[in-house]
Design a protein around this motif. Structure first.
Motif, PDB file in Angstrom:
ATOM      1  N   MET A  32       0.812  -1.220   0.000  1.00  0.00           N
ATOM      2  CA  MET A  32       0.000   0.000   0.000  1.00  0.00           C
ATOM      3  C   MET A  32       0.848   1.275   0.000  1.00  0.00           C
ATOM      4  O   MET A  32       0.644   2.168  -0.824  1.00  0.00           O
ATOM      5  N   ARG A  35       3.235   1.595  -3.226  1.00  0.00           N
ATOM      6  CA  ARG A  35       2.429   1.794  -4.431  1.00  0.00           C
ATOM      7  C   ARG A  35       1.831   3.195  -4.467  1.00  0.00           C
ATOM      8  O   ARG A  35       1.885   3.889  -5.489  1.00  0.00           O
ATOM      9  N   THR A  36       1.268   3.625  -3.335  1.00  0.00           N
ATOM     10  CA  THR A  36       0.651   4.956  -3.278  1.00  0.00           C
ATOM     11  C   THR A  36       1.699   6.049  -3.471  1.00  0.00           C
ATOM     12  O   THR A  36       1.474   7.021  -4.188  1.00  0.00           O
ATOM     13  N   GLU A  39       2.649   6.279  -7.126  1.00  0.00           N
ATOM     14  CA  GLU A  39       1.588   6.904  -7.923  1.00  0.00           C
ATOM     15  C   GLU A  39       1.555   8.419  -7.719  1.00  0.00           C
ATOM     16  O   GLU A  39       1.412   9.183  -8.670  1.00  0.00           O
ATOM     17  N   MET A  71      -1.517  11.389   0.391  1.00  0.00           N
ATOM     18  CA  MET A  71      -0.962  10.146   0.940  1.00  0.00           C
ATOM     19  C   MET A  71      -1.604   9.831   2.291  1.00  0.00           C
ATOM     20  O   MET A  71      -2.021   8.696   2.550  1.00  0.00           O
ATOM     21  N   THR A  74      -5.432   9.060   1.811  1.00  0.00           N
ATOM     22  CA  THR A  74      -5.633   7.789   1.099  1.00  0.00           C
ATOM     23  C   THR A  74      -5.253   6.593   1.959  1.00  0.00           C
ATOM     24  O   THR A  74      -6.006   5.616   2.051  1.00  0.00           O
ATOM     25  N   CYS A  75      -4.082   6.669   2.595  1.00  0.00           N
ATOM     26  CA  CYS A  75      -3.566   5.509   3.332  1.00  0.00           C
ATOM     27  C   CYS A  75      -3.974   5.504   4.801  1.00  0.00           C
ATOM     28  O   CYS A  75      -4.043   4.443   5.417  1.00  0.00           O
TER      29      CYS A  75
END
Length: 204
Positions: A32, A35-36, A39, A71, A74-75
């Motif tokens: 996670m 990858r984030t 991106e 970030m 999202t996470c």
């Protein structure tokens, strides 16, 4: 009239740590987050200039802030104890930033305490310098002397202490009375080290 947003309390965070999305720690660490980050690096055109550790370009700084915000939203933040993700909204983060103190007193008010202020990248005032073993294991025999050596350095503003390898010869195993004894002894000895160095009142 707009209604003021309800601040996120420690109780809210606790509840979210118990009810947030369940995620395996390895999936969080190795899938996670990387990858984030990858991106967002592409989305916001984040590039590292090896010749400039701290970026001063306003455009880059704004993109870094937006990427960091996305970030976080999202996470979320991973809670190892519950194996769940604590989620925040962008507005909650912005409200917390707006209400954060701009300065605070570290240590006692006086010669060796420090007033820690919010600094901008163009600030002429020097940053606070923290010295110490910073969580590194130290022997009982040398613990006090190690911290005294840091406190004696005029450039050092505050102490970040190390941890005792043993306490009265015993292993300070987490969750035991020996751990409590070790933590208390660390604080007492760091204060004594500051006193011996003539730096009483330093932040710890």
């Amino acid at each position: 009239m707009a209604v003021a947003a309800k601040p996120v309390t420690v109780f809210d965070v606790y509840d979210r740590a118990k009810t947030g999305p369940e995620v395996d720690e390895k999936q969080w660490d190795f899938k996670m987050i990387p990858r984030t980050a990858s991106e967002l690096k592409k989305k916001y055109d984040i590039k590292l200039d090896k010749n400039q550790i701290i970026p001063t370009d306003m455009g880059m700084m704004k993109r870094l802030f937006k990427a960091g915000m996305e970030m976080l939203v999202t996470c979320g933040i991973y809670c190892i104890d519950t194996k769940r993700v604590i989620k925040y909204t962008e507005q909650e983060v912005l409200d917390a930033l707006a209400k954060a103190p701009k300065e605070f007193q570290f240590g006692e008010v006086g010669l060796h305490g420090r007033l820690v202020k919010c600094r901008k990248h163009t600030d002429a005032c020097s940053p606070i310098i923290q010295g110490g073993p910073t969580g590194a294991p130290c022997s009982e025999e040398h613990f006090l002397a190690i911290h005294q050596s840091y406190a004696k350095e005029p450039i050092v503003d505050t102490i970040v202490d190390g941890v005792l390898q043993t306490i009265k010869g015993k292993d300070p195993t987490p969750g035991t009375p020996w751990e409590i004894e070790a933590v208390k002894s660390e604080a007492i000895m760091v204060r004594a080290a500051q006193d011996r160095a003539g730096r009483s009142g330093m932040g710890l």
